[in-house]
Scaffold this active site. Structure first.
Site, mmCIF file in Angstrom:
data_model
loop_
_atom_site.group_PDB
_atom_site.id
_atom_site.type_symbol
_atom_site.label_atom_id
_atom_site.label_comp_id
_atom_site.label_asym_id
_atom_site.label_seq_id
_atom_site.Cartn_x
_atom_site.Cartn_y
_atom_site.Cartn_z
ATOM 1 N N SER A 67 5.489 -20.859 62.973
ATOM 2 C CA SER A 67 4.125 -20.624 63.475
ATOM 3 C C SER A 67 3.451 -21.888 63.992
ATOM 4 C CB SER A 67 3.263 -19.997 62.363
ATOM 5 O OG SER A 67 3.316 -20.794 61.202
ATOM 6 N N HIS A 90 -29.187 8.660 81.530
ATOM 7 C CA HIS A 90 -28.105 9.329 82.286
ATOM 8 C C HIS A 90 -27.903 8.672 83.661
ATOM 9 C CE1 HIS A 90 -28.698 12.609 79.336
ATOM 10 N NE2 HIS A 90 -29.978 12.385 79.566
ATOM 11 N N SER A 111 -15.178 -12.364 98.966
ATOM 12 C CA SER A 111 -13.925 -11.636 99.160
ATOM 13 C C SER A 111 -13.084 -12.396 100.177
ATOM 14 C CB SER A 111 -14.238 -10.229 99.661
ATOM 15 O OG SER A 111 -13.153 -9.713 100.402
ATOM 16 N N LYS A 115 -19.067 -9.942 101.475
ATOM 17 C CA LYS A 115 -19.121 -9.642 100.046
ATOM 18 C C LYS A 115 -19.643 -10.793 99.185
ATOM 19 C CE LYS A 115 -17.849 -6.482 98.013
ATOM 20 N NZ LYS A 115 -16.519 -5.958 97.673
ATOM 21 N N GLU A 136 -18.368 -8.964 85.443
ATOM 22 C CA GLU A 136 -17.188 -8.103 85.264
ATOM 23 C C GLU A 136 -16.229 -8.710 84.252
ATOM 24 O OE1 GLU A 136 -16.614 -6.050 89.559
ATOM 25 O OE2 GLU A 136 -16.594 -8.213 89.531
HETATM 26 N N1 ARG Z 1 2.602 -19.814 58.365
HETATM 27 C C1 ARG Z 1 2.215 -19.028 57.235
HETATM 28 C C2 ARG Z 1 1.041 -18.123 57.603
HETATM 29 O O1 ARG Z 1 0.391 -18.425 58.520
HETATM 30 C C3 ARG Z 1 1.827 -19.922 56.119
HETATM 31 C C4 ARG Z 1 2.039 -19.350 54.781
HETATM 32 C C5 ARG Z 1 3.470 -19.223 54.516
HETATM 33 N N2 ARG Z 1 3.733 -18.777 53.195
HETATM 34 C C6 ARG Z 1 4.952 -18.345 52.829
HETATM 35 N N3 ARG Z 1 5.055 -17.986 51.609
HETATM 36 N N4 ARG Z 1 5.915 -18.264 53.649
HETATM 37 O O2 ARG Z 1 0.815 -17.119 56.977
#
Ligand code: ARG
Length: 460
Positions: A22, A156, A277, A283, A290
């Site tokens: 992550s 409406h 545009s 335009k 938007e």
């Molecule tokens: N990258 C993990 C998360 O965001 C951190 C916690 C990981 N914990 C574990 N027991 N693998 O949730």
């Protein structure tokens, strides 16, 4: 190098790592991870796990890392670590050696990530709050500039009754006031520190969790370790608050887009906030509004996503929870950016007073005033509604406004009508009559504006 190699005999598959890691997104929590680690190191001294000298080394090492990250927040992305927690620890170990290996005593990435994310959320919520205040200030200024400008109010999307443009702007101030309340409310409930809850069952070291919580600026320490490591309620609460606030932004945008259309022509977009545009030279498009409407869909999607991630998870931590981050990071960014953009573009929106007034006078939007006039002459409202409706029919067949009918024509429908009906049918008279609390009578709207301004001044 992972944080969990000991019991493994085979190397991890690169496909698994790519899926599992992550760091590519949780690196945004780096400063929070460092702050939590510095507080934890203090706790370790107090618990007798490390001595003052070791604590000082850890603190200095973490402070140096924080400084390096300040210069280059994307620094972690150069490494192959699994997540930001492993990255911080490995950097510290590379610098300090074995003392750094003591830092993770009694804690888990589960309580750590829960803490980091709360710290990050608190910080970002602060900028959302500032942007919300800026959006409210811009709406108050817009209402002020609009002064007594009148435009048609719609139900409406049919012309209904005239309203002050300022009344329209103040309606959104009311919505944003509630949004502010929801944001503040969520912040109070999330003000509780999970650090020191370990993986799920609490920490085995003698740490004062309340002191630790205060060290990190939390009001409280979480009371149940199973809950603490798996509680993401605050993400849901803030996502819901964001969704509702964005829904308000989206409705405002839809109003503005229509008001700026050739068909309505009530508001005019400044060149600085419009786009053209590539094909049609004439335009001038309201892209910014938007996009605000479009960002709303994106934010609502994140709310639904986090609810789905959490639904059905057993206690306590599950890796599903890693999926809480990207959407939420994007949600907080989109929310803050949208509010700030609204605050920035509103001053470039001008009211076309003549066009607004002309439109407000059309569409028989004084028909209710005619009915109310008949009521003032003693007719029951149901009958008055019927008579006014008949006169609308007569006038519309002649393609004339109600006030263009002769007294004779009006009296054919009701003899209660006399010459004083004409002043009662003017736009000013109709507006002035709506003077009960919350109405669009100019005197009430000016009072509401001044009340909103003093509420705002007290707040900031
Ligand atoms: N990258 C993990 C998360 O965001 C951190 C916690 C990981 N914990 C574990 N027991 N693998 O949730």
């Amino acid at each position: 190098m992972t944080m969990w190699g000991g019991r493994f005999t085979e190397a991890t598959l690169s496909e698994f790592r790519d899926f599992n890691d992550s760091l590519s997104f949780d690196y945004l929590l780096a400063q929070q991870d460092i702050a939590a680690s510095r507080a934890w190191a203090k706790g370790l001294v107090q618990a007798g796990i490390i001595n003052n000298n070791e604590a000082q080394q850890l603190d200095q090492g973490l402070a140096d890392l924080a400084a390096a990250l300040k210069l280059d927040p994307r620094l972690p992305l150069q490494s192959q670590e699994e997540d930001i927690h492993s990255w911080v620890e490995s950097q510290l170990t590379a610098k300090l050696g074995s003392v750094a290996k003591k830092l993770h005593t009694g804690r888990s990435r589960n309580d750590l990530v829960a803490t980091d994310l709360r710290l990050w959320t608190r910080l970002q919520a602060g900028s959302v709050r500032q942007s919300l205040l800026a959006a409210i200030a811009a709406l108050l200024e817009f209402a002020q500039q609009a002064e007594q400008a009148v435009m048609p109010g719609f139900t409406h999307l049919q012309r209904a009754q005239p309203v002050l443009v300022a009344h329209w702007a103040l309606a959104y101030v009311e919505m944003f006031k509630r949004d502010l309340g929801r944001l503040d409310d969520a912040l109070v409930r999330m003000d509780s520190c999970p650090l020191g809850c370990g993986a799920l069952a609490g920490t085995g070291i003698a740490i004062d969790r309340l002191v630790l919580a205060k060290e990190l600026g939390f009001a409280n320490a979480a009371l149940n370790s199973l809950d603490a490591v798996s509680d993401r309620d605050y993400l849901v609460e803030l996502s819901a608050a964001a969704s509702l606030c964005m829904t308000h932004l989206s409705r405002l945008s839809e109003d503005v887009i229509f008001f700026c259309s050739g068909e309505a022509g009530f508001f005019k977009l400044g060149d600085a906030i419009s786009s053209g545009s590539s094909l049609m030279p004439q335009k001038k498009n309201p892209d910014v509004f938007e996009l605000l409407r479009g960002k709303t869909g994106r934010v609502l999607g994140h709310l639904v996503a986090i609810l789905h991630v959490l639904k059905g998870l057993p206690l306590a931590y599950n890796k599903d929870m890693q999926e809480d981050k990207q959407g939420f990071f994007d949600l907080m960014h989109s929310w803050q950016q949208s509010l700030m953009v609204l605050a920035t573009v509103l001053p470039h929106l001008t009211v076309n007073r003549e066009q607004c007034r002309k439109a407000a006078e059309l569409g028989y939007s004084n028909a209710t005033d005619l009915a109310d006039y008949l009521v003032s002459k003693g007719m029951p409202f149901r009958d008055a509604h019927e008579c006014a409706g008949e006169l609308v029919l007569v006038a519309s067949r002649q393609q004339q406004p109600l006030e263009a009918l002769s007294l004779d024509q009006m009296q054919q429908v009701s003899l209660l009508i006399s010459a004083d009906v004409y002043p009662a049918l003017t736009l000013e008279a109709g507006m002035a009559r709506r003077c009960a609390l919350a109405g669009t009578a100019p005197v009430k709207v000016m009072q509401a504006l001044s009340d909103a301004k003093s509420w705002f001044t007290k707040l900031i």
